[in-house]
Write a protein that holds these residues in place. Sequence first.
Motif, PDB file in Angstrom:
ATOM      1  N   ILE A 191       0.845  -1.202   0.000  1.00  0.00           N
ATOM      2  CA  ILE A 191       0.000   0.000   0.000  1.00  0.00           C
ATOM      3  C   ILE A 191       0.878   1.250   0.000  1.00  0.00           C
ATOM      4  N   ARG A 192       1.927   1.219   0.816  1.00  0.00           N
ATOM      5  CA  ARG A 192       2.821   2.379   0.860  1.00  0.00           C
ATOM      6  C   ARG A 192       3.465   2.626  -0.492  1.00  0.00           C
ATOM      7  N   VAL A 229       2.328   1.787  -3.468  1.00  0.00           N
ATOM      8  CA  VAL A 229       1.327   2.294  -4.403  1.00  0.00           C
ATOM      9  C   VAL A 229       1.107   3.790  -4.173  1.00  0.00           C
ATOM     10  N   ALA A 230       1.030   4.180  -2.895  1.00  0.00           N
ATOM     11  CA  ALA A 230       0.836   5.596  -2.577  1.00  0.00           C
ATOM     12  C   ALA A 230       2.032   6.405  -3.064  1.00  0.00           C
ATOM     13  N   LYS A 231       3.212   5.862  -2.824  1.00  0.00           N
ATOM     14  CA  LYS A 231       4.441   6.554  -3.198  1.00  0.00           C
ATOM     15  C   LYS A 231       4.513   6.742  -4.715  1.00  0.00           C
ATOM     16  N   ILE A 234      -0.285   6.252  -7.664  1.00  0.00           N
ATOM     17  CA  ILE A 234      -1.283   5.621  -8.531  1.00  0.00           C
ATOM     18  C   ILE A 234      -2.455   5.064  -7.722  1.00  0.00           C
ATOM     19  N   ALA A 235      -2.625   5.574  -6.502  1.00  0.00           N
ATOM     20  CA  ALA A 235      -3.609   4.956  -5.608  1.00  0.00           C
ATOM     21  C   ALA A 235      -5.055   5.156  -6.059  1.00  0.00           C
ATOM     22  N   GLU A 287       3.460   8.873   2.951  1.00  0.00           N
ATOM     23  CA  GLU A 287       3.099   8.771   1.538  1.00  0.00           C
ATOM     24  C   GLU A 287       1.611   8.499   1.316  1.00  0.00           C
ATOM     25  N   LEU A 288       0.976   7.836   2.289  1.00  0.00           N
ATOM     26  CA  LEU A 288      -0.453   7.562   2.145  1.00  0.00           C
ATOM     27  C   LEU A 288      -1.234   8.876   2.161  1.00  0.00           C
ATOM     28  N   GLU A 290      -0.565  11.122  -0.898  1.00  0.00           N
ATOM     29  CA  GLU A 290      -1.247  10.623  -2.092  1.00  0.00           C
ATOM     30  C   GLU A 290      -2.738  10.951  -2.048  1.00  0.00           C
ATOM     31  N   ALA A 291      -3.373  10.627  -0.933  1.00  0.00           N
ATOM     32  CA  ALA A 291      -4.814  10.866  -0.820  1.00  0.00           C
ATOM     33  C   ALA A 291      -5.120  12.359  -0.940  1.00  0.00           C
ATOM     34  N   LYS A 335      -4.536  13.606  -4.574  1.00  0.00           N
ATOM     35  CA  LYS A 335      -5.527  13.059  -5.496  1.00  0.00           C
ATOM     36  C   LYS A 335      -6.888  13.735  -5.279  1.00  0.00           C
ATOM     37  N   TYR A 341      -3.550   1.885   7.176  1.00  0.00           N
ATOM     38  CA  TYR A 341      -3.657   1.317   5.835  1.00  0.00           C
ATOM     39  C   TYR A 341      -5.117   1.097   5.449  1.00  0.00           C
ATOM     40  N   PHE A 390      -6.656   4.320   4.574  1.00  0.00           N
ATOM     41  CA  PHE A 390      -6.243   4.769   3.243  1.00  0.00           C
ATOM     42  C   PHE A 390      -7.024   4.033   2.152  1.00  0.00           C
ATOM     43  N   ILE A 391      -7.091   2.717   2.250  1.00  0.00           N
ATOM     44  CA  ILE A 391      -7.789   1.927   1.230  1.00  0.00           C
ATOM     45  C   ILE A 391      -9.242   2.373   1.122  1.00  0.00           C
ATOM     46  N   MET A 447      -9.527   5.843  -0.435  1.00  0.00           N
ATOM     47  CA  MET A 447      -9.224   5.870  -1.864  1.00  0.00           C
ATOM     48  C   MET A 447     -10.339   5.212  -2.686  1.00  0.00           C
ATOM     49  N   SER A 500     -12.272   7.184  -5.473  1.00  0.00           N
ATOM     50  CA  SER A 500     -12.316   6.708  -6.855  1.00  0.00           C
ATOM     51  C   SER A 500     -13.729   6.802  -7.411  1.00  0.00           C
TER      52      SER A 500
END
Lengths: 426, 408
Positions: free
Chosen positions: A296-297, A299-301, A304-305, B314-315, B318-319, B322, B375, B378-379, B382, B386
């Motif tokens: 997961i990390r 993918v985030a990095k 492309i999440a 990074e989580l 990214e979130a 995005k 985690y 985050f999932i 996301m 999406s």
Amino acid sequence: MFGWEFPPHIAGGLGTACHGLTKGLAKHDVDILFVMPSASGDEDQSAVKIVNASDVPFTQTWSDMQTFLNKVDFLKVSSNLVPYIDPQLYTEYAGSKMEKSEFEQFKVKYGSKYKFSGKYGANLMEEVASYAMVAATIASENTFDVIHAHDWLTYAAGIAAKRVSGKPLVIHVHATSFDRGSADNIDTRVYEIERMGMLAADKVITVSNLTRNIVINKYGIDPSKVITVHNAVDFNEFKQVDVQRGVDDKIVTFLGRITFQKGPEYFIEAAAKVLKRYPKARFVMAGNGDLMNRSIRRVAKLGIADRFHFTGFLRGADVKKMFAYSDVYVMPSVSEPFGISPLEAMKSNVPTIISKQSGVAEVLKYAIKVDFWDIDAMADAMYGLLAYPALSQMSMRCGMDEVNELKWENAALKIKDVYSMAIAGE
Amino acid sequence: MDKSLCFYFQVHQPDRLRLYRFFDIGNDSQYFDDFANRTILRRVADRCYLPMNAIILELINKYQGQFKVAYSISGVALEQFEKYAPEVLESFKRLADTKCVEFLAETYSHSLASLISAKEFKAQVKEHAAAIKKHFGVTPKAFRNIELIYSDEIGAAVADMGYNVMLTEGAKHILGWKSPNYVYTNAINPKLKLLLKNFNLSDDIAFRFSDRSNPNWPLTSEKYAQWLNEAGKNDEVINLFMDYETFGEHQRQSTGIFEFMRALPGSVLANTNFKFRTPSEVAQQHQPVAPLHVPFAISWADEERDTSAWIGNELQNEAFHKLYELEKAVMATKDASLISDFRKLQESDHFYYMCTKFFSDGAVHKYFNPYDTPYEAFINYMNALSDFKLRVEKSAVKSAGKAKKASK
């Protein structure tokens, strides 16, 4: 036949394989007594007679007991053996180890029944040992021509049955320690049991040539007694499911445990490459495992999440749903003794990419094969199947034909031959 | 000269996401767990909002204008009160009627917009001011960004919106030798005055009140008044900023927190020369001593006092990116339901749940947290995002189609 699980209550592919294989053998007029540690009564007994080891009392007499102990001296392994253990857990188990002589333990158990869980928990080794003792009882009470034991959990039982009955032993290797850990990090205690089983066996059946090589090279087993019989797959009850797809984008799927063995990181890297060229694709990683958080990390990095989804562990119906959702299926395994899931994907009309390091690659001609580490090739293959309809259609058609050819009946015939050789002492 | 004691309470409850699965993407656009949100709000209302509001009202009446506090209530919390606990909203209205309570401005969605989008930030502050006006009949004059997030630039943007006082953290790494107990100004626009949280004295109540390993336990109002005297010997203002949920929820009723608060104004007024003032009054009363330079954003969260509780790993990055990538497209749709969901997805709590700093500040991060691990948070987020993105794209295609027809 000694197994550890049988449908419908299964944790992995072993139970499914046993089911298909016994059904195939039944068609070739082989009568099977299937022993499992914990049967729940709702197993399919059309092809086999199930013996629930939890119902069988220890009935060896005292003198037998001593000789039996000598016979099963290979089981001098304490009960702190767990298939997947981390150092911290190990210390806990080691601290609470029972210092009781084996003889006393057996004395306590004499005449009683052992309640097997049939799971893969902390008492696994104790269960494996008790299973071997029950196996001896069962072997002395039944008549049969050959003993067939599936994977290391039942090897001890197979050996015990062989020593009590004198009948030939066939060991069926579905996976080895080398498929569970990395090459330099294997559980040596499991390795010892596996090797003992292979040495004691009259014939060793492996599910692929890949596994056969491991058995010969890493366990030092005489090649002449190791025979490959590829797995097959039983799709009699297979039904396509209709799903309401919420997204128009094409979906590339990874389905399996997210562990080192399955190569999830190669899938992720290849996905990132494909998304640069084909942004309308989505990637799904279905399953869980010890590399999930790291994945997961990553993918985030990679940023492309929003196009790479995790579903967590999927059960029965959801697995079918996932296949129905998929446009490409990828199995990038680093080491896979066989690998049944690509066959399920192909049966669901999903074009499939498999790693050359999987046993199933030996029987599939038309599936696209790449080295697990070659993420460029993997990305190429994914892109090709997504972007060129001709390729994916051909892959679907040929895949379906090929998978329909893989019948347990054929595999069972080969196994029957192995039985004959073992009985004849060839 | 009189010294000032300024209480400010943050009132906020997020819209928690439901378990949003991959298979739901494109099929189901209901993202929020209404049941959990209602249950939690009802619980906190019973334990904290209702009893504490009653105490504050009682104190204001008892001291006849000498006891004052400030609230900043997020727009999403106001919405939840309307939906699930209208009596809480009523009790806040009764407090507003006393004129001893100041309501602060903030972003409606309790969002981190100030860190990334000036436009969103402004729009949400406006939306919030309108909501406060609607419910309490006043237009907020003092500004408090969520979680006391502040930087020079954010301060300048707030000043541009017409606010002349803003609250933030008295972060050690910003202050150095300076004391938080004075009024400062923004480094870019000196018209904006800054009130800094005295985190020692604030945390004595918010975090350490019931800590029995603390040598000062149990804390009494007399002892606390004495500390105020000591801390304010040479200084002018002490700002006590904390979550409102401190009272009754983080510190349970059984710890005696309500009795402490009931007794505190009496002890302060009798034994110290502090007067209770609201942030706007403090800014009027005291002259700023210096500009404060804050080049990088600070907040009141965690040991670092920066924004890494929400954006850092990074989580979260990214979130966060995005989500804000979609801003232009969402606004272009002019679709009210899309904009509403967009704002709810901006709530800072979603990012807070993805924080991996579990070891040092774990206890705080776990509170009200619906997820077992960052985690999972985050999932889930996301997946919902999406689906949201698909809706935005579809809406954009539709309106483009309409525009074409119209031009023909």
